[in-house]
Design a protein around this motif. Sequence first.
Motif, PDB file in Angstrom:
ATOM      1  N   GLY A  63       0.803  -1.214   0.000  1.00 46.07           N
ATOM      2  CA  GLY A  63       0.000   0.000   0.000  1.00 46.07           C
ATOM      3  C   GLY A  63       0.835   1.263   0.000  1.00 46.07           C
ATOM      4  N   ARG A  64       2.126   1.121  -0.218  1.00 47.75           N
ATOM      5  CA  ARG A  64       3.026   2.283  -0.148  1.00 47.75           C
ATOM      6  C   ARG A  64       3.550   2.744  -1.491  1.00 47.75           C
ATOM      7  NH1 ARG A  64       5.849   2.696   5.395  1.00 47.75           N
ATOM      8  NH2 ARG A  64       4.354   1.607   6.697  1.00 47.75           N
ATOM      9  N   LYS A  65       3.232   2.011  -2.532  1.00 46.20           N
ATOM     10  CA  LYS A  65       3.657   2.407  -3.876  1.00 46.20           C
ATOM     11  C   LYS A  65       2.476   2.261  -4.818  1.00 46.20           C
ATOM     12  CE  LYS A  65       8.573   1.293  -3.819  1.00 46.20           C
ATOM     13  NZ  LYS A  65       9.651   0.556  -4.530  1.00 46.20           N
ATOM     14  N   ALA A  66       2.366   3.236  -5.705  1.00 43.68           N
ATOM     15  CA  ALA A  66       1.292   3.178  -6.696  1.00 43.68           C
ATOM     16  C   ALA A  66       1.891   2.999  -8.081  1.00 43.68           C
ATOM     17  CB  ALA A  66       0.467   4.463  -6.653  1.00 43.68           C
ATOM     18  N   ASP A  67       1.203   2.242  -8.909  1.00 50.79           N
ATOM     19  CA  ASP A  67       1.589   2.102 -10.306  1.00 50.79           C
ATOM     20  C   ASP A  67       1.074   3.355 -11.021  1.00 50.79           C
ATOM     21  OD1 ASP A  67       1.742   1.547 -13.001  1.00 50.79           O
ATOM     22  OD2 ASP A  67       1.180  -0.563 -12.764  1.00 50.79           O
ATOM     23  N   VAL A  68       1.951   4.357 -11.138  1.00 50.71           N
ATOM     24  CA  VAL A  68       1.503   5.640 -11.688  1.00 50.71           C
ATOM     25  C   VAL A  68       1.138   5.522 -13.165  1.00 50.71           C
ATOM     26  CG1 VAL A  68       2.663   7.080  -9.971  1.00 50.71           C
ATOM     27  CG2 VAL A  68       3.895   6.409 -12.036  1.00 50.71           C
ATOM     28  N   SER A  69       1.776   4.605 -13.884  1.00 52.69           N
ATOM     29  CA  SER A  69       1.419   4.416 -15.298  1.00 52.69           C
ATOM     30  C   SER A  69      -0.024   3.927 -15.417  1.00 52.69           C
ATOM     31  CB  SER A  69       2.356   3.411 -15.962  1.00 52.69           C
ATOM     32  OG  SER A  69       3.667   3.930 -15.975  1.00 52.69           O
ATOM     33  N   ARG A  70      -0.403   3.036 -14.534  1.00 54.71           N
ATOM     34  CA  ARG A  70      -1.780   2.531 -14.551  1.00 54.71           C
ATOM     35  C   ARG A  70      -2.763   3.651 -14.224  1.00 54.71           C
ATOM     36  NH1 ARG A  70      -4.200  -2.603 -11.215  1.00 54.71           N
ATOM     37  NH2 ARG A  70      -2.596  -3.676 -12.372  1.00 54.71           N
ATOM     38  N   LEU A  71      -2.414   4.468 -13.244  1.00 52.03           N
ATOM     39  CA  LEU A  71      -3.299   5.583 -12.888  1.00 52.03           C
ATOM     40  C   LEU A  71      -3.409   6.580 -14.044  1.00 52.03           C
ATOM     41  CD1 LEU A  71      -2.097   6.167  -9.217  1.00 52.03           C
ATOM     42  CD2 LEU A  71      -4.212   5.035  -9.963  1.00 52.03           C
ATOM     43  N   GLU A  72      -2.287   6.850 -14.697  1.00 51.96           N
ATOM     44  CA  GLU A  72      -2.324   7.767 -15.842  1.00 51.96           C
ATOM     45  C   GLU A  72      -3.162   7.188 -16.976  1.00 51.96           C
ATOM     46  OE1 GLU A  72       1.818  10.313 -15.523  1.00 51.96           O
ATOM     47  OE2 GLU A  72       1.814   8.486 -16.732  1.00 51.96           O
ATOM     48  N   ARG A  73      -3.017   5.885 -17.222  1.00 51.93           N
ATOM     49  CA  ARG A  73      -3.823   5.256 -18.289  1.00 51.93           C
ATOM     50  C   ARG A  73      -5.306   5.368 -17.970  1.00 51.93           C
ATOM     51  NH1 ARG A  73       0.137   1.307 -18.172  1.00 51.93           N
ATOM     52  NH2 ARG A  73      -1.154  -0.097 -16.940  1.00 51.93           N
ATOM     53  N   ARG A  74      -5.636   5.205 -16.686  1.00 49.70           N
ATOM     54  CA  ARG A  74      -7.043   5.283 -16.288  1.00 49.70           C
ATOM     55  C   ARG A  74      -7.600   6.682 -16.562  1.00 49.70           C
ATOM     56  NH1 ARG A  74      -7.813   2.217 -11.139  1.00 49.70           N
ATOM     57  NH2 ARG A  74      -7.452   0.626 -12.706  1.00 49.70           N
ATOM     58  N   LEU A  75      -6.838   7.689 -16.192  1.00 53.28           N
ATOM     59  CA  LEU A  75      -7.291   9.055 -16.442  1.00 53.28           C
ATOM     60  C   LEU A  75      -7.344   9.340 -17.938  1.00 53.28           C
ATOM     61  CD1 LEU A  75      -5.331  11.006 -13.677  1.00 53.28           C
ATOM     62  CD2 LEU A  75      -7.784  10.554 -13.751  1.00 53.28           C
ATOM     63  N   ARG A  76      -6.317   8.858 -18.655  1.00 52.99           N
ATOM     64  CA  ARG A  76      -6.248   9.127 -20.093  1.00 52.99           C
ATOM     65  C   ARG A  76      -7.401   8.442 -20.815  1.00 52.99           C
ATOM     66  NH1 ARG A  76      -1.341   7.392 -20.843  1.00 52.99           N
ATOM     67  NH2 ARG A  76      -0.413   9.319 -20.139  1.00 52.99           N
ATOM     68  N   SER A  77      -7.714   7.218 -20.439  1.00 54.64           N
ATOM     69  CA  SER A  77      -8.780   6.493 -21.134  1.00 54.64           C
ATOM     70  C   SER A  77     -10.137   7.144 -20.901  1.00 54.64           C
ATOM     71  CB  SER A  77      -8.809   5.029 -20.708  1.00 54.64           C
ATOM     72  OG  SER A  77      -9.228   4.933 -19.357  1.00 54.64           O
ATOM     73  N   ALA A  78     -10.254   7.838 -19.794  1.00 56.74           N
ATOM     74  CA  ALA A  78     -11.504   8.554 -19.517  1.00 56.74           C
ATOM     75  C   ALA A  78     -11.439   9.983 -20.053  1.00 56.74           C
ATOM     76  CB  ALA A  78     -11.775   8.561 -18.015  1.00 56.74           C
ATOM     77  N   GLY A  79     -10.345  10.305 -20.748  1.00 55.88           N
ATOM     78  CA  GLY A  79     -10.195  11.650 -21.301  1.00 55.88           C
ATOM     79  C   GLY A  79      -9.974  12.686 -20.235  1.00 55.88           C
ATOM     80  N   LEU A  80      -9.420  12.258 -19.100  1.00 55.24           N
ATOM     81  CA  LEU A  80      -9.323  13.164 -17.955  1.00 55.24           C
ATOM     82  C   LEU A  80      -7.901  13.599 -17.638  1.00 55.24           C
ATOM     83  CD1 LEU A  80     -11.791  11.220 -15.656  1.00 55.24           C
ATOM     84  CD2 LEU A  80     -12.259  13.256 -17.028  1.00 55.24           C
TER      85      LEU A  80
END
Length: 125
Positions: free
Chosen positions: A100-117
């Motif tokens: 719970g101390r590291k986030a996959d930032v690429s995955r988070l960016e893809r999620r925002l990008r896929s939603a156009g956000l």
Amino acid sequence: MNDAYRPPPVTDDWDWRMLGRCHTRSASRFFHPNDDMGRVSRRLREASAKLICVSCPVRAECAAHALVNNEGFGVWGGFTEAERILLRQSGWRDALDGSGRKADVSRLERRLRSAGLLRAHPARA
Ligand code: SF4
């Protein structure tokens, strides 16, 4: 109670902050002053902060910290306040590692990008 999912702890180890690229920089680049209501200056400040975060060696820790602890203000881990709100709505916990101390930032960016956000990164625009 379903114990298959255990939320990560709300406190974390702050040692990673010493390794952050922002460590010796002014916090004003990452946090908006109270009297700053201008959208243009806010966007420029956020873009400037994100440029620093993109190559930060502790970005994963920083992004996880902000999401786990519900940081309401500033750019953390390369994500703005608005982007963290959108991640809370669209889901982010599956991007955390087992600690719970590291986030996959690429995955988070893809999620925002896929939603156009996700706003175009200034270095990639
Ligand atoms: S990801 Fe950005 S805000 Fe977080 S420690 Fe690194 S430079 Fe600072």
